[in-house]
Design a protein around this motif. Structure first.
Motif, short mmCIF file in Angstrom:
data_model
loop_
_atom_site.label_atom_id
_atom_site.label_comp_id
_atom_site.label_asym_id
_atom_site.label_seq_id
_atom_site.Cartn_x
_atom_site.Cartn_y
_atom_site.Cartn_z
N GLU A 100 30.48 52.08 21.48
CA GLU A 100 31.14 52.42 22.73
C GLU A 100 32.16 51.34 23.07
O GLU A 100 31.98 50.17 22.79
CB GLU A 100 30.11 52.52 23.86
N ASP A 101 33.24 51.77 23.69
CA ASP A 101 34.29 50.85 24.06
C ASP A 101 33.96 50.03 25.30
O ASP A 101 34.54 48.99 25.52
CB ASP A 101 35.60 51.60 24.31
N GLY A 102 33.08 50.50 26.14
CA GLY A 102 32.78 49.82 27.38
C GLY A 102 33.64 50.33 28.52
O GLY A 102 34.36 51.30 28.38
N GLN A 103 33.57 49.66 29.64
CA GLN A 103 34.27 50.08 30.84
C GLN A 103 35.64 49.42 30.91
O GLN A 103 35.77 48.22 30.69
CB GLN A 103 33.44 49.70 32.06
N GLU A 104 36.66 50.20 31.26
CA GLU A 104 37.99 49.62 31.42
C GLU A 104 38.13 49.12 32.86
O GLU A 104 37.76 49.81 33.80
CB GLU A 104 39.08 50.65 31.13
N THR A 105 38.63 47.92 32.99
CA THR A 105 38.87 47.32 34.30
C THR A 105 40.34 46.99 34.40
O THR A 105 40.92 46.41 33.48
CB THR A 105 38.03 46.03 34.46
N VAL A 106 40.95 47.36 35.51
CA VAL A 106 42.35 47.06 35.74
C VAL A 106 42.42 45.85 36.65
O VAL A 106 41.82 45.82 37.72
CB VAL A 106 43.08 48.26 36.37
N VAL A 107 43.15 44.82 36.21
CA VAL A 107 43.26 43.57 36.95
C VAL A 107 44.70 43.38 37.38
O VAL A 107 45.62 43.52 36.56
CB VAL A 107 42.83 42.38 36.06
N LYS A 108 44.91 43.08 38.65
CA LYS A 108 46.25 42.77 39.15
C LYS A 108 46.54 41.31 38.78
O LYS A 108 46.48 40.40 39.59
CB LYS A 108 46.31 42.98 40.66
N LEU A 109 46.85 41.14 37.50
CA LEU A 109 46.95 39.80 36.93
C LEU A 109 48.10 38.99 37.53
O LEU A 109 47.94 37.81 37.81
CB LEU A 109 47.09 39.89 35.41
N GLY A 110 49.25 39.61 37.72
CA GLY A 110 50.39 38.87 38.27
C GLY A 110 50.09 38.30 39.65
O GLY A 110 50.38 37.14 39.94
N ALA A 111 49.49 39.11 40.50
CA ALA A 111 49.13 38.65 41.84
C ALA A 111 48.07 37.56 41.76
O ALA A 111 48.13 36.56 42.50
CB ALA A 111 48.63 39.81 42.68
N TRP A 112 47.10 37.71 40.86
CA TRP A 112 46.04 36.71 40.73
C TRP A 112 46.61 35.37 40.28
O TRP A 112 46.27 34.33 40.83
CB TRP A 112 44.96 37.20 39.77
N ILE A 113 47.50 35.40 39.28
CA ILE A 113 48.12 34.16 38.78
C ILE A 113 48.90 33.49 39.91
O ILE A 113 48.79 32.29 40.15
CB ILE A 113 49.03 34.44 37.56
N ASP A 114 49.70 34.28 40.63
CA ASP A 114 50.51 33.74 41.72
C ASP A 114 49.62 33.13 42.81
O ASP A 114 49.86 32.01 43.27
CB ASP A 114 51.38 34.84 42.31
N ASN A 115 48.58 33.85 43.21
CA ASN A 115 47.67 33.33 44.24
C ASN A 115 46.92 32.10 43.76
O ASN A 115 46.68 31.17 44.54
CB ASN A 115 46.68 34.42 44.66
N THR A 116 46.56 32.07 42.50
CA THR A 116 45.84 30.92 41.95
C THR A 116 46.74 29.69 41.95
O THR A 116 46.28 28.59 42.27
CB THR A 116 45.33 31.24 40.53
N ARG A 117 48.01 29.88 41.62
CA ARG A 117 48.96 28.76 41.68
C ARG A 117 49.05 28.19 43.08
O ARG A 117 49.08 26.99 43.28
CB ARG A 117 50.35 29.22 41.25
N ARG A 118 49.09 29.07 44.06
CA ARG A 118 49.21 28.64 45.45
C ARG A 118 47.97 27.88 45.92
O ARG A 118 48.04 27.05 46.81
CB ARG A 118 49.44 29.84 46.38
N ARG A 119 46.82 28.19 45.32
CA ARG A 119 45.56 27.55 45.71
C ARG A 119 45.09 26.51 44.69
O ARG A 119 43.91 26.19 44.64
CB ARG A 119 44.48 28.62 45.87
N ALA A 120 46.01 26.00 43.92
CA ALA A 120 45.66 25.08 42.83
C ALA A 120 44.86 23.89 43.32
O ALA A 120 43.92 23.43 42.65
CB ALA A 120 46.91 24.62 42.10
N ALA A 121 45.19 23.37 44.48
CA ALA A 121 44.50 22.17 45.00
C ALA A 121 43.03 22.45 45.31
O ALA A 121 42.22 21.53 45.34
CB ALA A 121 45.21 21.66 46.24
#
Length: 196
Positions: free
Chosen positions: A158-179
Motif C-alpha cells: 500500500e502507498d499509505g496516506q497522501e498528505t498535502v503540506v503548505k510548504l512555502g508558507a511553513w518555510i516562510d513562517n519558520t524563517r520568521r520564527r527562527a529565534a
C-alpha cells in the motif's frame, strides 16, 4: 472611534479584523450561533473540518494522532482532547460532537498531549521539506507552493496516506520564527541548506 485609512475613508474598525457592533448584531439576526461565547476559532475550525469530513462519507479516527489530518489539523488528536475534556464543554458543543458521531462512551481516555501533536506536525512539514530538497536541490520554496507527501505505507504494497503540506508558507513562517526554534529543529533545516 472609527479608524480612517490613508485615503481618508472610514473603515469603522478599531483594528483589522474587528467587526463593528452593527455588523455583529446583523450576523446575530441571521444566525445566533455564528460566534458562540467561549468557543475559540480553533475549536470551530476543527469541528467544521470534522463535519465536512463526515458529510463527505469519511469515518472518524480512533483517536490516533496523525490518523486523520485535514488542512493541517490533526482531527484524531482534537477528538481525543474533546473526549478527555467532555465535562468542560458546553451542552451545544456536546450536541454538535455527538451529531457527527463522536463516541463519548470512552470519554475518560487521556488526550494526546499538544506537544506531541506539534512534534508530529513538525515531522510532517520536515518530511515535505526533505522531499522538496531532494527533488529540487534547494530549499527556496515559493510562498504558495504545496507539497504532497505519502505517509504510512505498509509492507503489503500500500502507498499509505497522501498528505498535502503548505510548504512555502511553513518555510516562510519558520524563517520568521527562527529565534524561537529549538537548536534541534534549526539544525534539521540547516542540513537542508535553509537560508535564514
Amino acid at each position: 472611534m472609527p479608524i480612517t485609512t490613508t485615503r481618508g475613508r472610514e473603515t469603522g474598525l478599531a483594528y483589522a479584523g474587528e467587526l463593528s457592533q452593527e455588523r455583529m448584531e446583523a450576523l446575530d439576526a441571521i444566525d445566533p450561533g455564528w460566534a458562540p461565547d467561549g468557543w475559540d476559532v480553533a475549536w470551530q475550525r476543527c469541528y467544521r473540518l470534522t463535519l465536512a469530513h463526515v458529510r463527505a462519507g469519511g469515518t472518524l479516527p480512533a483517536a490516533a494522532a496523525g490518523e486523520l489530518i485535514v488542512q493541517g489539523e490533526d482531527l484524531g488528536t482534537w477528538i481525543a482532547a474533546q473526549k478527555a475534556g467532555w465535562e468542560q464543554l458546553t451542552p451545544a458543543q456536546k450536541f454538535l460532537l455527538e451529531s457527527v458521531g463522536v463516541d463519548t462512551a470512552d470519554g475518560g481516555e487521556a488526550a494526546v498531549s499538544g506537544r506531541r501533536s506539534q512534534d508530529e506536525r513538525w515531522a510532517v512539514n520536515l518530511a515535505a521539506a526533505h522531499q522538496f530538497h531532494t527533488r529540487e536541490g534547494h530549499l527556496r520554496v515559493p510562498r504558495k507552493h504545496v507539497e504532497a507527501i505519502r505517509r504510512g505505507g505498509g509492507d503489503n504494497g500500500e502507498d499509505g496516506q497522501e498528505t498535502v503540506v503548505k510548504l512555502g508558507a511553513w518555510i516562510d513562517n519558520t524563517r520568521r520564527r527562527a529565534a524561537k526554534l529549538s537548536p534541534r529543529r534549526r539544525a534539521d533545516l540547516d542540513e537542508l541548506g535553509m537560508h535564514w
